[in-house]
Every structure is written in structure tokens, then in C-alpha cells.
Scaffold this motif. Structure first.
Motif, PDB file in Angstrom:
ATOM      1  N   PRO A 256     -16.204  -3.902  -0.472  1.00  0.00           N
ATOM      2  CA  PRO A 256     -16.543  -2.660  -1.230  1.00  0.00           C
ATOM      3  C   PRO A 256     -17.627  -1.794  -0.613  1.00  0.00           C
ATOM      4  O   PRO A 256     -18.563  -2.509   0.136  1.00  0.00           O
ATOM      5  CB  PRO A 256     -16.624  -3.122  -2.671  1.00  0.00           C
ATOM      6  CG  PRO A 256     -17.272  -4.628  -2.329  1.00  0.00           C
ATOM      7  CD  PRO A 256     -16.693  -5.100  -1.115  1.00  0.00           C
ATOM      8  N   SER A 257     -17.766  -0.672  -1.037  1.00  0.00           N
ATOM      9  CA  SER A 257     -19.034   0.223  -0.650  1.00  0.00           C
ATOM     10  C   SER A 257     -20.320  -0.390  -1.331  1.00  0.00           C
ATOM     11  O   SER A 257     -21.282  -0.156  -0.911  1.00  0.00           O
ATOM     12  CB  SER A 257     -18.705   1.577  -0.734  1.00  0.00           C
ATOM     13  OG  SER A 257     -17.681   2.100  -0.038  1.00  0.00           O
ATOM     14  N   PRO A 263     -13.134  -4.013  -3.246  1.00  0.00           N
ATOM     15  CA  PRO A 263     -12.937  -4.013  -1.640  1.00  0.00           C
ATOM     16  C   PRO A 263     -11.651  -3.237  -1.669  1.00  0.00           C
ATOM     17  O   PRO A 263     -10.693  -3.089  -2.639  1.00  0.00           O
ATOM     18  CB  PRO A 263     -12.636  -5.439  -1.558  1.00  0.00           C
ATOM     19  CG  PRO A 263     -13.275  -6.242  -2.587  1.00  0.00           C
ATOM     20  CD  PRO A 263     -13.106  -5.409  -3.889  1.00  0.00           C
ATOM     21  N   PRO A 264     -11.354  -2.596  -0.581  1.00  0.00           N
ATOM     22  CA  PRO A 264     -10.252  -1.880  -0.254  1.00  0.00           C
ATOM     23  C   PRO A 264      -8.877  -2.715  -0.474  1.00  0.00           C
ATOM     24  O   PRO A 264      -8.871  -3.952  -0.118  1.00  0.00           O
ATOM     25  CB  PRO A 264     -10.480  -1.478   1.420  1.00  0.00           C
ATOM     26  CG  PRO A 264     -11.952  -1.421   1.524  1.00  0.00           C
ATOM     27  CD  PRO A 264     -12.411  -2.833   0.471  1.00  0.00           C
ATOM     28  N   ASP A 265      -7.797  -1.797  -0.867  1.00  0.00           N
ATOM     29  CA  ASP A 265      -6.515  -2.412  -1.045  1.00  0.00           C
ATOM     30  C   ASP A 265      -5.811  -1.987   0.108  1.00  0.00           C
ATOM     31  O   ASP A 265      -5.516  -0.904   0.233  1.00  0.00           O
ATOM     32  CB  ASP A 265      -6.235  -2.240  -2.412  1.00  0.00           C
ATOM     33  CG  ASP A 265      -4.806  -2.939  -2.929  1.00  0.00           C
ATOM     34  OD1 ASP A 265      -4.110  -3.298  -1.583  1.00  0.00           O
ATOM     35  OD2 ASP A 265      -4.214  -2.321  -3.920  1.00  0.00           O
ATOM     36  N   PHE A 266      -4.999  -2.918   0.779  1.00  0.00           N
ATOM     37  CA  PHE A 266      -4.230  -2.645   1.850  1.00  0.00           C
ATOM     38  C   PHE A 266      -2.942  -2.706   1.549  1.00  0.00           C
ATOM     39  O   PHE A 266      -1.919  -2.651   2.429  1.00  0.00           O
ATOM     40  CB  PHE A 266      -4.577  -3.198   3.237  1.00  0.00           C
ATOM     41  CG  PHE A 266      -5.812  -2.946   3.845  1.00  0.00           C
ATOM     42  CD1 PHE A 266      -5.949  -2.099   5.044  1.00  0.00           C
ATOM     43  CD2 PHE A 266      -7.140  -3.291   3.427  1.00  0.00           C
ATOM     44  CE1 PHE A 266      -6.831  -1.725   5.649  1.00  0.00           C
ATOM     45  CE2 PHE A 266      -8.208  -2.861   3.948  1.00  0.00           C
ATOM     46  CZ  PHE A 266      -8.283  -2.036   5.198  1.00  0.00           C
ATOM     47  N   GLY A 267      -2.361  -2.844   0.416  1.00  0.00           N
ATOM     48  CA  GLY A 267      -1.099  -2.941  -0.021  1.00  0.00           C
ATOM     49  C   GLY A 267      -0.457  -4.503  -0.100  1.00  0.00           C
ATOM     50  O   GLY A 267      -1.105  -5.169   0.628  1.00  0.00           O
ATOM     51  N   ALA A 268       0.325  -4.806  -0.880  1.00  0.00           N
ATOM     52  CA  ALA A 268       0.860  -6.221  -0.952  1.00  0.00           C
ATOM     53  C   ALA A 268       1.764  -6.393   0.059  1.00  0.00           C
ATOM     54  O   ALA A 268       2.516  -5.585   0.602  1.00  0.00           O
ATOM     55  CB  ALA A 268       1.803  -6.102  -2.222  1.00  0.00           C
ATOM     56  N   ALA A 269       1.368  -7.760   0.523  1.00  0.00           N
ATOM     57  CA  ALA A 269       2.483  -8.491   1.523  1.00  0.00           C
ATOM     58  C   ALA A 269       3.657  -9.002   0.971  1.00  0.00           C
ATOM     59  O   ALA A 269       3.723  -9.074  -0.208  1.00  0.00           O
ATOM     60  CB  ALA A 269       1.711  -9.076   2.461  1.00  0.00           C
ATOM     61  N   GLU A 326      -2.269 -10.317  -0.221  1.00  0.00           N
ATOM     62  CA  GLU A 326      -1.452  -9.239  -1.053  1.00  0.00           C
ATOM     63  C   GLU A 326      -2.324  -8.019  -0.779  1.00  0.00           C
ATOM     64  O   GLU A 326      -2.495  -7.295  -1.470  1.00  0.00           O
ATOM     65  CB  GLU A 326      -1.210  -9.603  -2.200  1.00  0.00           C
ATOM     66  CG  GLU A 326      -0.023 -10.381  -2.698  1.00  0.00           C
ATOM     67  CD  GLU A 326       0.317 -10.196  -4.326  1.00  0.00           C
ATOM     68  OE1 GLU A 326       1.849  -9.914  -4.054  1.00  0.00           O
ATOM     69  OE2 GLU A 326      -0.303 -10.443  -5.058  1.00  0.00           O
ATOM     70  N   GLY A 327      -2.877  -7.812   0.582  1.00  0.00           N
ATOM     71  CA  GLY A 327      -3.463  -6.633   0.836  1.00  0.00           C
ATOM     72  C   GLY A 327      -4.996  -6.690   0.453  1.00  0.00           C
ATOM     73  O   GLY A 327      -5.642  -5.706   0.745  1.00  0.00           O
TER      74      GLY A 327
END
Length: 528
Positions: A256-257, A263-269, A326-327
Motif C-alpha cells: 500500500p502507499s 495493498p493494491p487489488d489485482f482482481g480475484a483469481a 485472489e489478487g
């Protein structure tokens, strides 16, 4: 204003703009000979490093025209704008980052009063806006000509590193020499990166060591990347500067910043059990003392098999690093059976404890994978303070407030069970494979203690081996299983290895809104 005045005003403005352009050029070019020397060593200049690190065109420089405040600098009459460090802010993958890069082409990047002020200013900006601080270190050290003002600069930098700790991520790249008081600042930041062949860091150099102790060592032996990595001072050793900058970009994508952000969420796998998941059923050998690589388990559980390991060369019996499930970012702590059979020692305990604190500071859930026979025994460990230093690991788990999930893969014996994220330290979800062995000690050791008299009597008749084998088998069947712990609620569920990725993801999904209140206090007294 008359018409005759207009050309003079225009000419005056044009001249001032030209002077601005000239000063910018002076500030950005550095000493030509120094730039060539930098390139000859395989090193980039400060501005080249910033350009390679930040998104194109995003850098905003601060204090470009700052100059030193000391008196005479010998025969050097250069304007020396910037005074040995380039500071400012920009974007990495579209996210704000504050950055400072020591400029070895200007007074060897030495730190004086203005340099300290510039670095502190950009650090203060990072704290105020809540963005990471990345320091590119390449300096000859304290500027002797400025005396105590140089020491004050280091003190101010060190104070602001402490102020920013746990508030915004701080990353230090050692891209050249770093010695004396200059090493303590980077050491207090969250992550340190060095580069093969071009970077060194030590408290005292080879000449001082030779004079004081008589030891004859090289720069590489004393403070090279490999030596620092083995000592735990470095989280990653890059092959070259571009590799170092690329690695830090990857690291930032997991973080996270600041401490108030997620933290960034890259989408569910996809969580459907696949053939790759089924391979987990074959990872743990049937033989209890046979070795395997815990990284295989990690890569099967996390998204796309991607695991950003930290401090790989230090305490290799414990793995720590960042991954995604899950991203979403998770911090991974795992025993490594390939080294010391995964036993905990002083270095592993301290490595794990600091990583857990780092994750807890920045809202990163912790996944623990357990295969630990206990604490590593021996005189060296006891004399080294394993009691006070080993307890750091369990203390870190006990004080962490982020979501925590533990999976017991194989052995979880004695103090190792307690220290590796057990339920009793308020870990949220505790799972176990059917191969888990949860006990005070292993079957061999337990039988030797519990059935000493029977074994002594059997030894007199010559039938001790078969009795010992039968007792060990019975003990392991009755005590070295996950089911007694599950019956008591110390393990929430026993799962097939192939179900691990899915079950861990479900637990983390449920824990996303976790809130944990701590008792009122100023702070904990962390074991030293």
C-alpha cells in the motif's frame, strides 16, 4: 509604458529564461569527467536512475538549484547545483512515490547540510501525503568540509526515517559505497537492495579494520552484496542497477502507499481445484525425515505461482516474502525443510519477526506454512541468546492485528508449534493437512523418554529394536496427528493439500473486515 520600452522588457525576459535554461543544464549535466567515471564503473548517474525508475515524464524535481552552505571547497569552482543529491517525486505504475538519488558526480555525493535538508524535505512530503520513500544511495559519506553540519544532516535523516517507519514504506537501494554513519539510515528502512560488483556497505572500511584488528580483508569480503545478504542486512541482491530498479517496482506493486491504505487489488483469481492443486497431494514425502522444498508449496498456493522472496540468503531455514491470493497481497512465512530441517534458530526468529511486523504495519495479511521440528539446539545458539531472541517470533504473532492464516503441512513440534502462528497467539484460521504431526516432540524422542525403562529391559534380551519401532509407530499413530488438536479446537479444519489454495482464500476473504482492539498502552516492549 512607451513602445520603446517593450523590446527592452522582452529582451530582459528572454535573457532571464535563457539563464534559467543555462542553470538547469548545469544542474543536470554534472561534471563531465565524473559522469564518464560513473559509466565506466557500470553505474548510472542519479538522474539516469530516476528516469529508469519512474514512469516516463512523471518526475518533478525539488530544490534543483540548492547549493552548499560551506565556505571554500579548494580549487573546485563549479556551481554544483543540487549539491550532491537529486530529490523530488513522481509515479511508479501510476502511483505517487517520493525519491532521492545521491549524485556521485557532485562532490562524490557527500552529505552536507543542504543535502540533508533536501532529503528531509522530500521525506516530510512523503509522510504528509502518504506515499513510499525510495532512496538511491551512492555517496562518499560525510562532507568533511562542513564538519558538524554534516553530522547534523545524518541525524535529521535518521530521525525522519524513524518518524516515517510504519507510516509509509521506505526502500533503500545501495548503488555505490555506503560506509560509517551512512549505513544506519538504510538499515532502519523496510527493505534494502544491493547490486553485484558495484555496491558496498560497512561500518568501518578495510583499512580501519586492518589497523585496529590486524585482519586483512577486501572490500567485497567486508561489505560486498554477498556478505551483507548472508548477514541479513540486504533483502535482495540485483545483478545490475536496472534489475534493482525493476525489482523495487515489483515490490511496490505488493505494498500500500501508506499504513492507512490497503495493498493494491489485482482482481480475484480462479479458485477451482486444478491439476496443479492436486500436485500438492504429492509434495510431502511419506518418510518423516525426508526433505522437500517448501517453495513448491508456496507456489502452488499463491496466484500464478509468483513469490517475491525477501532475504533469501539469510536464515534460509525460514522463507519470507510477498505473494497474492485472489489478487490481494499476502505475506508468506514458511519453514524450509531443505535447511536445518526447517528448525528455528536465532537468525530465522529475527527474520520472521521483523517481516511480520512489516506486514502488520502495512495491512498485509499473513499466511504461515508450518513444518518445524522445534528450535535448533546447541551451545552456540544458547550463548548467542536464543532465549531472548527466539521469542521475538511468537511475540510478533501475538501482537499482530492483521488477518492471519496458518497451515500445518507436516511437523509442528514443541516450541516450534507455539512460535509458528498457532491458535493460542490468536491466529484467526488454523488449518492442517492430514500429514500434520502436532506434538511436544517427535516419535523417536518421545519414546526414548516415555518408555526408557521398557527399552532398557528389552536391551538386556536383545529385542530392543523391534520394540522401539513398535512404540514409535504407536506413538505417531496416536499423538503425531492433527486430529487431537482439531478435537480441542486448536485446529479449525483438517484439509486435503489440494484444497489449500481454496480454503486459504476463503479464510482471507472472510477476514478482510477484521477489527482487533488492543489494550490501552503506549507501545509493547519488544524483546531485544
Amino acid at each position: 509604458m512607451t513602445t520603446t520600452d517593450l523590446p527592452r522588457t522582452a529582451q530582459g525576459t528572454a535573457a532571464k529564461i535563457a539563464e534559467l535554461a543555462r542553470r538547469r543544464e548545469v544542474a543536470r549535466q554534472g561534471a563531465r569527467s565524473a559522469v564518464e567515471k560513473q559509466h565506466a564503473k557500470g553505474k548510472l548517474t542519479a538522474r539516469e536512475r530516476i528516469d529508469a525508475f519512474l514512469d516516463p515524464g512523471s518526475f518533478v524535481e525539488v530544490d534543483e538549484f540548492a547549493r552548499h552552505g560551506a565556505g571554500a571547497y579548494g580549487d573546485d569552482t563549479r556551481e554544483a547545483y543540487g549539491d550532491g543529491v537529486v530529490t523530488g517525486y513522481g509515479l511508479v505504475d501510476g502511483r505517487p512515490v517520493c525519491v532521492y538519488a545521491q549524485d556521485f558526480t557532485v562532490f562524490g555525493g557527500s552529505v552536507g547540510e543542504r543535502v540533508g535538508q533536501k532529503i528531509v524535505k522530500v521525506m516530510q512530503r512523503a509522510i504528509e501525503v502518504g506515499c513510499p520513500i525510495v532512496g538511491l544511495n551512492d555517496s562518499g559519506g560525510a562532507r568533511i568540509q562542513e564538519g558538524v553540519a554534516s553530522l547534523a544532516a545524518y541525524g535529521e535523516i535518521g530521525y525522519h526515517i524513524a518518524l516515517a517507519s510504519g507510516v509509509v514504506p521506505q526502500i533503500s537501494l545501495i548503488l555505490g559505497p555506503c560506509a560509517g554513519g551512512a549505513v544506519y539510515g538504510p538499515a532502519a528502512t523496510d527493505v534494502v537492495v544491493m547490486v553485484e560488483n558495484t555496491s558496498h556497505q560497512f561500518v568501518t572500511g578495510p583499512d580501519v579494520v586492518r589497523a585496529v584488528t590486524g585482519e586483512d580483508v577486501t572490500f567485497e569480503e567486508l561489505g560486498g552484496p554477498a556478505a551483507n545478504a548472508e548477514a541479513g542486512n540486504v533483502h535482495y541482491v540485483a545483478t545490475d542497477e536496472q534489475d534493482a530498479l525493476d525489482w523495487v517496482q515489483s515490490l511496490l506493486s505488493y505494498l500500500p502507499s501508506n499504513n492507512l491504505d490497503e495493498p493494491p487489488d489485482f482482481g480475484a483469481a480462479d479458485l477451482e481445484i486444478s491439476a496443479d492443486d492436486l500436485a500438492l497431494n504429492e509434495v510431502v514425502p511419506d518418510e518423516p525425515n525426508r526433505l522437500y522444498d517448501m517453495r513448491r508449496v508456496v507456489r502452488h498456493v499463491v496466484d500464478d505461482g509468483e513469490f517475491l522472496e525477501l532475504q533469501a540468503a539469510f536464515a534460509p531455514n525460514l522463507l519470507v516474502g510477498l505473494a497474492r491470493i485472489e489478487g490481494r497481497t499476502v505475506g508468506v512465512v514458511a519453514n524450509q525443510p531443505l535447511h536445518l530441517s526447517g528448525a528455528l534458530d536465532i537468525d530465522a526468529s529475527e527474520k520472521g519477526a521483523r517481516f511480520i511486523q512489516f506486514c502488520d504495519a502495512f495491512n498485509i495479511p499473513i499466511l504461515t506454512l508450518v513444518d518445524v521440528p522445534g528450535y535448533f539446539p546447541g551451545l552456540a545458539q544458547e550463548r548467542g541468546g536464543i532465549i531472548r531472541r527466539g521469542v521475538k517470533l511468537s511475540f510478533a504473532y501475538a501482537t499482530a492485528t492483521v488477518p492471519m492464516v496458518t497451515v500445518i503441512v507436516r511437523k509442528a513440534y514443541g516450541g516450534g508449534y507455539a512460535s509458528m502462528g498457532c491458535k493460542h497467539y490468536r491466529v484467526d484460521a488454523n488449518l492442517a493437512w492430514p500429514t500434520a504431526e502436532i506434538a511436544v516432540m517427535g516419535g523417536e524422542a518421545a519414546v526414548s523418554v516415555l518408555f526408557r525403562r521398557q527399552l532398557q529391559e528389552a536391551a538386556a534380551t536383545g529385542d530392543v529394536e523391534s520394540l522401539h519401532a513398535a512404540l514409535v509407530a504407536a506413538y505417531r499413530e496416536q499423538r503425531c496427528t492433527p486430529y487431537e488438536a482439531a478435537e480441542r479446537g486448536y485446529v479449525d479444519a483438517v484439509i486435503a493439500p489440494s484444497e489449500t489454495r481454496t480454503e486459504v482464500a476463503k479464510a482471507l476473504r472472510m477476514l478482510r473486515t477484521k477489527r482487533q482492539a488492543s489494550p490501552a498502552r503506549k507501545h509493547t516492549n519488544f524483546p531485544l
